[in-house]
Design an enzyme around this catalytic site. Structure first.
Site: not given
Ligand SMILES: *[C@@H]1O[C@H](CO)[C@@H](O)[C@H](O)[C@H]1NC(C)=O
Ligand SMILES: *[C@@H]1O[C@H](CO)[C@@H](O)[C@H](O)[C@H]1NC(C)=O
Ligand SMILES: *[C@@H]1O[C@H](CO)[C@@H](O)[C@H](O)[C@H]1NC(C)=O
Ligand SMILES: *[C@@H]1O[C@H](CO)[C@@H](O)[C@H](O)[C@H]1NC(C)=O
Ligand SMILES: *[C@@H]1O[C@H](CO)[C@@H](O)[C@H](O)[C@H]1NC(C)=O
Ligand SMILES: *[C@@H]1O[C@H](CO)[C@@H](O)[C@H](O)[C@H]1NC(C)=O
Length: 330
Positions: A259, A305
């Site tokens: 995410y 990420h």
């Protein structure tokens, strides 16, 4: 005979005049119609330029091709309130999957408590031709050291800082003003009374922690120990909308990594609340190092990420004139 010819000639003449006049009418009509169209386009052009914002260049302007407008959704809810809090199945499921299952907790119940404690508002709905809001997004990269950006940063209307990034002792390079501090329980610090606490909730427990620090102070642990209370103004609390996190993940990070990182989320958040965005303290130092400006720990450049992809997107936003990247001392 002569008379007759004259009549015929006159009639013919008359017909020519009529034809001439009507074609003139048509031409004039076309002329006015076209100029009307041109005028409409011109004022529309000005209107659509004016509609974006009052700065010289506006984040929300659509001048620069499709890449940006395919991603940028100006109607996405970015801050949570009691009327926009409902999450559809997809979003709720995705959000609950980010940092551990919390299915036992009733989201609706938590949201009800949130907005009995914190401002329940329509934040930043004032975008328009007369607004020019400048923002500095200040990351935590070591490239801020010896940058002398402090004064420049403090000139912005909003200064958004991320997690623990301090100002005290670093004013010359990072400035002293903080209008918004982005945090979550594991990164929380004390705020002064002029700063908005902006919670980025990666899980429902983060919302419960926010309630707890202002009330019972009973939550002291998430996946690590967290402060049970902090200094902050309850009337300045804002909560990022879980739908916004998914939007950034889907549209801007295109699903790279688990995410989006907090820095990347903050930058895209700024694109939605500001008209002009200047970015400081992102990326490596000129020697290619990734440490914080305030300690030796590393800034997050990880493929948890999708760091490479986020980096490319940030550079592309810069090329497209949507943000300005200030890379610090080189
Ligand atoms: C923008 O966000 C709104 C609110 O979630 C949604 O209804 C709409 O479909 C989105 N627009 C695009 C182009 O994705
Ligand atoms: C969740 O909380 C809301 C509001 O307190 C309540 O109306 C609802 O029944 C609860 N749902 C469940 C499944 O417990
Ligand atoms: C909540 O935010 C939405 C925009 O996301 C806005 O339309 C609505 O009016 C806000 N509700 C309240 C109670 O301010
Ligand atoms: C905010 O903090 C400053 C400095 O600590 C203090 O002087 C001021 O009185 C405070 N204002 C409010 C409204 O609490
Ligand atoms: C980030 O992207 C820019 C532009 O594509 C590139 O020059 C730079 O090396 C990248 N940084 C990292 C750490 O990959
Ligand atoms: C559009 O992008 C180009 C570079 O790709 C940039 O030079 C130009 O200033 C941009 N224009 C606007 C209005 O943002």
């Amino acid at each position: 005979m002569a008379k007759l010819r004259t009549t015929v000639q006159l009639k013919r003449h008359f017909r020519y005049i009529t034809a001439f006049l009507s074609s003139t009418t048509i031409l004039l009509f076309l002329y006015f119609q076209n100029s009307a169209v041109i005028t409409t386009y011109a004022s529309y052009g000005i209107a659509s330029k004016r509609a974006a914002c009052g700065c010289n260049t506006c984040v929300a302007s659509r001048e620069n091709g499709t890449w940006f407008s395919e991603r940028y959704n100006r109607t996405i809810p970015f801050l949570l309130n009691s009327t926009n809090s409902e999450l559809n199945e997809d979003i709720l499921k995705w959000w609950k999957g980010l940092q551990g299952a919390a299915d036992v907790i009733n989201y609706t119940y938590v949201v009800d408590i949130l907005f009995s404690l914190f401002p329940d508002e329509d934040h930043f709905s004032d975008a328009g031709p007369d607004r020019c809001r400048t923002c500095a997004v200040v990351g935590n990269s070591g490239n801020l050291l010896r940058s002398n950006y402090g004064r420049l940063i403090d000139l912005h209307d909003f200064v958004l800082r991320i997690n623990k990034g301090p100002t005290k002792g670093f004013e010359k390079d990072v400035g002293s003003k903080t209008t918004h501090r982005i945090m979550y329980p594991e990164s929380a610090v004390d705020l002064d009374n002029s700063t908005h606490l902006v919670l980025f909730p990666y899980k429902i427990l983060d919302m419960q922690w926010l309630i707890s620090i202002f009330t019972t102070k009973h939550i002291t642990e998430t996946y690590m120990s967290v402060p049970s209370t902090i200094n902050a103004d309850r009337d300045k609390v804002m909560i990022l909308h879980p739908e916004f996190i998914k939007y950034v993940n889907d549209k801007w990070a295109e699903g790279h990594g688990g995410y989006p990182s907090t820095g990347f989320l903050t930058l895209i958040f700024a694109l939605h609340i500001c008209d002009e965005v200047n970015v400081f303290g992102f990326g490596a130092t000129s020697e290619g190092q990734w440490h914080h400006y305030f300690d030796d720990s590393m800034t997050s450049f990880s493929n948890l990420h999708g760091g490479d992809f986020e980096n490319q997107t940030i550079h592309f936003l810069h090329q497209q004139n949507k943000i300005s990247l200030h890379k610090g001392w080189t």
